[in-house]
Design a protein around this motif. Structure first.
Motif, PDB file in Angstrom:
ATOM      1  N   ARG A 133      32.795 -80.399  -0.866  1.00  8.66           N
ATOM      2  CA  ARG A 133      32.394 -80.943   0.437  1.00  8.66           C
ATOM      3  C   ARG A 133      32.573 -82.469   0.455  1.00  8.66           C
ATOM      4  O   ARG A 133      33.109 -83.051   1.412  1.00  8.66           O
ATOM      5  N   LEU A 134      32.123 -83.128  -0.609  1.00  9.29           N
ATOM      6  CA  LEU A 134      32.275 -84.587  -0.705  1.00  9.29           C
ATOM      7  C   LEU A 134      33.740 -84.985  -0.829  1.00  9.29           C
ATOM      8  O   LEU A 134      34.168 -86.001  -0.266  1.00  9.29           O
ATOM      9  N   ALA A 135      34.517 -84.176  -1.564  1.00  6.90           N
ATOM     10  CA  ALA A 135      35.950 -84.457  -1.715  1.00  6.90           C
ATOM     11  C   ALA A 135      36.659 -84.364  -0.371  1.00  6.90           C
ATOM     12  O   ALA A 135      37.537 -85.178  -0.051  1.00  6.90           O
ATOM     13  N   ALA A 136      36.282 -83.382   0.434  1.00  4.46           N
ATOM     14  CA  ALA A 136      36.890 -83.214   1.751  1.00  4.46           C
ATOM     15  C   ALA A 136      36.564 -84.407   2.658  1.00  4.46           C
ATOM     16  O   ALA A 136      37.430 -84.908   3.387  1.00  4.46           O
ATOM     17  N   LYS A 137      35.330 -84.879   2.597  1.00  2.39           N
ATOM     18  CA  LYS A 137      34.939 -86.053   3.391  1.00  2.39           C
ATOM     19  C   LYS A 137      35.654 -87.302   2.907  1.00  2.39           C
ATOM     20  O   LYS A 137      36.069 -88.152   3.697  1.00  2.39           O
ATOM     21  N   LEU A 138      35.790 -87.414   1.598  1.00  2.93           N
ATOM     22  CA  LEU A 138      36.417 -88.600   1.009  1.00  2.93           C
ATOM     23  C   LEU A 138      37.885 -88.698   1.391  1.00  2.93           C
ATOM     24  O   LEU A 138      38.383 -89.780   1.729  1.00  2.93           O
ATOM     25  N   THR A 139      38.591 -87.575   1.342  1.00  2.00           N
ATOM     26  CA  THR A 139      40.035 -87.564   1.586  1.00  2.00           C
ATOM     27  C   THR A 139      40.404 -87.312   3.043  1.00  2.00           C
ATOM     28  O   THR A 139      41.527 -87.566   3.461  1.00  2.00           O
ATOM     29  N   ASN A 140      39.440 -86.770   3.802  1.00  6.69           N
ATOM     30  CA  ASN A 140      39.678 -86.364   5.188  1.00  6.69           C
ATOM     31  C   ASN A 140      40.699 -85.210   5.267  1.00  6.69           C
ATOM     32  O   ASN A 140      41.485 -85.139   6.207  1.00  6.69           O
ATOM     33  N   TRP A 141      40.670 -84.354   4.249  1.00  9.03           N
ATOM     34  CA  TRP A 141      41.499 -83.137   4.215  1.00  9.03           C
ATOM     35  C   TRP A 141      40.588 -81.915   4.059  1.00  9.03           C
ATOM     36  O   TRP A 141      39.579 -81.989   3.367  1.00  9.03           O
ATOM     37  N   LYS A 142      40.992 -80.820   4.695  1.00  2.44           N
ATOM     38  CA  LYS A 142      40.323 -79.549   4.446  1.00  2.44           C
ATOM     39  C   LYS A 142      40.812 -79.036   3.093  1.00  2.44           C
ATOM     40  O   LYS A 142      42.027 -79.002   2.845  1.00  2.44           O
ATOM     41  N   ILE A 143      39.883 -78.643   2.240  1.00  2.00           N
ATOM     42  CA  ILE A 143      40.257 -78.240   0.883  1.00  2.00           C
ATOM     43  C   ILE A 143      39.799 -76.808   0.605  1.00  2.00           C
ATOM     44  O   ILE A 143      38.610 -76.496   0.728  1.00  2.00           O
ATOM     45  N   ASP A 144      40.767 -75.975   0.218  1.00  2.00           N
ATOM     46  CA  ASP A 144      40.482 -74.576  -0.149  1.00  2.00           C
ATOM     47  C   ASP A 144      40.774 -74.435  -1.645  1.00  2.00           C
ATOM     48  O   ASP A 144      41.928 -74.611  -2.085  1.00  2.00           O
ATOM     49  N   ILE A 145      39.744 -74.120  -2.444  1.00  2.00           N
ATOM     50  CA  ILE A 145      39.899 -74.046  -3.901  1.00  2.00           C
ATOM     51  C   ILE A 145      39.904 -72.592  -4.372  1.00  2.00           C
ATOM     52  O   ILE A 145      39.040 -71.801  -3.964  1.00  2.00           O
ATOM     53  N   LYS A 146      40.858 -72.301  -5.236  1.00  2.00           N
ATOM     54  CA  LYS A 146      40.902 -70.969  -5.853  1.00  2.00           C
ATOM     55  C   LYS A 146      41.161 -71.144  -7.351  1.00  2.00           C
ATOM     56  O   LYS A 146      41.821 -72.095  -7.789  1.00  2.00           O
ATOM     57  N   SER A 147      40.629 -70.191  -8.114  1.00  2.00           N
ATOM     58  CA  SER A 147      40.905 -70.201  -9.557  1.00  2.00           C
ATOM     59  C   SER A 147      42.331 -69.666  -9.779  1.00  2.00           C
ATOM     60  O   SER A 147      42.921 -69.030  -8.882  1.00  2.00           O
ATOM     61  N   LYS A 148      42.843 -69.903 -10.960  1.00  3.79           N
ATOM     62  CA  LYS A 148      44.196 -69.464 -11.305  1.00  3.79           C
ATOM     63  C   LYS A 148      44.323 -67.947 -11.160  1.00  3.79           C
ATOM     64  O   LYS A 148      45.299 -67.443 -10.613  1.00  3.79           O
ATOM     65  N   SER A 149      43.319 -67.227 -11.652  1.00  9.31           N
ATOM     66  CA  SER A 149      43.369 -65.743 -11.581  1.00  9.31           C
ATOM     67  C   SER A 149      43.283 -65.247 -10.146  1.00  9.31           C
ATOM     68  O   SER A 149      43.941 -64.268  -9.778  1.00  9.31           O
ATOM     69  N   GLN A 150      42.486 -65.948  -9.305  1.00  4.71           N
ATOM     70  CA  GLN A 150      42.387 -65.564  -7.890  1.00  4.71           C
ATOM     71  C   GLN A 150      43.743 -65.773  -7.201  1.00  4.71           C
ATOM     72  O   GLN A 150      44.180 -64.929  -6.394  1.00  4.71           O
ATOM     73  N   LYS A 156      48.131 -93.009  -2.253  1.00  5.62           N
ATOM     74  CA  LYS A 156      48.734 -92.706  -0.945  1.00  5.62           C
ATOM     75  C   LYS A 156      49.375 -91.318  -0.957  1.00  5.62           C
ATOM     76  O   LYS A 156      49.660 -90.755   0.100  1.00  5.62           O
ATOM     77  N   ASN A 157      49.601 -90.778  -2.171  1.00  5.34           N
ATOM     78  CA  ASN A 157      50.097 -89.419  -2.300  1.00  5.34           C
ATOM     79  C   ASN A 157      48.924 -88.459  -2.132  1.00  5.34           C
ATOM     80  O   ASN A 157      48.002 -88.434  -2.949  1.00  5.34           O
ATOM     81  N   PRO A 158      48.906 -87.652  -1.058  1.00  3.81           N
ATOM     82  CA  PRO A 158      47.736 -86.797  -0.785  1.00  3.81           C
ATOM     83  C   PRO A 158      47.432 -85.800  -1.904  1.00  3.81           C
ATOM     84  O   PRO A 158      46.270 -85.519  -2.186  1.00  3.81           O
ATOM     85  N   GLU A 159      48.475 -85.268  -2.553  1.00  2.96           N
ATOM     86  CA  GLU A 159      48.248 -84.308  -3.636  1.00  2.96           C
ATOM     87  C   GLU A 159      47.468 -84.969  -4.781  1.00  2.96           C
ATOM     88  O   GLU A 159      46.507 -84.398  -5.309  1.00  2.96           O
ATOM     89  N   GLU A 160      47.897 -86.182  -5.145  1.00  2.00           N
ATOM     90  CA  GLU A 160      47.227 -86.900  -6.229  1.00  2.00           C
ATOM     91  C   GLU A 160      45.799 -87.267  -5.845  1.00  2.00           C
ATOM     92  O   GLU A 160      44.868 -87.135  -6.645  1.00  2.00           O
ATOM     93  N   PHE A 161      45.646 -87.744  -4.607  1.00  2.00           N
ATOM     94  CA  PHE A 161      44.319 -88.171  -4.147  1.00  2.00           C
ATOM     95  C   PHE A 161      43.359 -86.990  -4.099  1.00  2.00           C
ATOM     96  O   PHE A 161      42.200 -87.082  -4.546  1.00  2.00           O
TER      97      PHE A 161
END
Length: 364
Positions: free
Chosen positions: A341-358, A293-298
């Motif tokens: 893309r699948l993670a975004a559909k699964l969680t129903n959240w928009k997800i923006d991924i960046k590397s640590k250096s970025q 239920k915690n969105p960060e964890e999910f």
């Protein structure tokens, strides 16, 4: 339909026909009362067509069939009224009581009007109408059977391929898997048995129309329910599924019993449960995610198999910023962006991924 007349001139359906009707009732699961009522309605229509003029009392008739002997009687009906305005449909109270003293206002008086040649005129029409109604009843029974299976799994046997459609036998009916409902690059072999998700059942004049799919996320859900007793029993719950058929699915699960590991239950002993599902889906990869239920964890779990360093969410925009190690970036995004893309559909959240250096570069 053939019949004969009794000595009193009453038309009878022959015993063979009555027997055949009862066999239909037994074999097809059709209501006997409904079937006989249908025949009676057909005979009323035939009688009106052949014997009733616009002012005839025959316009107001009923037909009865004895369920055992097959005797047919036609009755003209009149309503008992205080004052008669239409002697075609009405009869005065005093006159009615001459027939039977117990008649009262609004009762219906039956006058037998069965003609001697009624059976010959009516039989053929009745037979045709009965045949049609029997077909309708059978279609409705089949429709009801499949309607109960809507949103469930059924097994089909592959028959043939034609113009992009794969035709399958699903028991009492044949249906087609449309091009969009077929797993990409899946090969279908004649007489092969495959699992199908029953997307929709429609009742049409031509009978039940069944829409089935091999690509629907519901197929994955139902396969897990079949393979995992804990899901079927409600101990483990499937919270969401995202799927790109033929390639990869993600399924989020949660346990309602702290002693049961939801992911372990889905994987099964030595991976047998999930492997059975993968085999049914012809090698489609399946990621089993622990729901939270915690969105960060999910969100972090949804990007598996990538390892996530941090997740920052914005509840207002339902968006998340995810940071991963540089060597995890391509894994988190996935081939052609599939994993995120699948993670975004699964969680129903928009997800923006960046590397640590970025992320560090942006902060400078």
């Amino acid at each position: 339909m053939k019949g004969k007349y009794s000595k009193e001139g009453v038309f009878k359906m022959n015993q063979e026909f009555i027997g055949a009707l009862k066999e239909i009732v037994k074999d097809k699961g059709i209501s006997e009362d409904l079937l006989f009522a249908t025949i009676e309605d057909a005979l009323v229509a035939a009688y009106k067509k052949n014997y009733a003029g616009p002012t005839s009392s025959a316009q107001n008739v009923k037909v009865t069939i004895d369920r055992e002997t097959g005797e047919i009687h036609v009755y003209s009906q009149k309503i008992v009224v205080e004052e008669v305005f239409d002697d075609v449909t009405e009869i005065g109270l005093e006159e009615a009581r001459e027939i039977k003293p117990t008649y009262d206002l609004d009762d219906v008086v039956d006058f037998e009007v069965t003609p001697k040649n009624f059976g010959r005129v009516a039989a053929q029409l009745a037979k045709g109408v009965v045949t049609q109604r029997i077909r309708e009843a059978e279609r409705n029974i089949i429709y009801g059977e499949y309607k109960e299976k809507e949103y469930d799994i059924i097994t089909g046997t592959v028959l043939r391929e034609d113009k992009g459609n794969v035709f399958v036998n699903i028991g009492k009916l044949e249906t087609a898997i449309g091009p969009k409902e077929q797993i990409p690059r899946e090969k279908y072999k004649f007489n092969e048995k495959i699992k199908l998700y029953l997307v929709e059942v429609k009742n049409t004049p031509k009978g039940a129309q069944i829409i089935v799919s091999r690509t629907h996320p519901g197929l994955v859900k139902r396969l897990f329910e079949l393979e995992v007793p804990e899901i079927y029993e409600g101990i483990v719950e499937i919270k969401s599924i995202s799927r790109e058929a033929g390639s990869r699915s993600k399924i989020a699960v949660v346990s309602h019993d702290e002693n049961v590991d939801p992911m372990g239950a889905c994987v099964g002993p030595k991976g047998t449960r999930v492997q059975n599902i993968v085999n049914e889906l012809k090698g489609e990869k399946i990621d089993i995610i622990k729901w939270s239920k915690n969105p960060e964890e999910f969100i972090a779990s949804s990007l598996s198999p990538a390892k996530v360093l941090s997740v920052t969410v914005d509840e207002d925009t339902k968006s998340a910023k995810v940071i991963v190690d540089d060597n995890q970036l391509s894994l988190a995004i996935g081939k052609e962006g599939q994993n995120v893309r699948l993670a975004a559909k699964l969680t129903n959240w928009k997800i923006d991924i960046k590397s640590k250096s970025q992320a560090e570069a942006l902060e400078e």
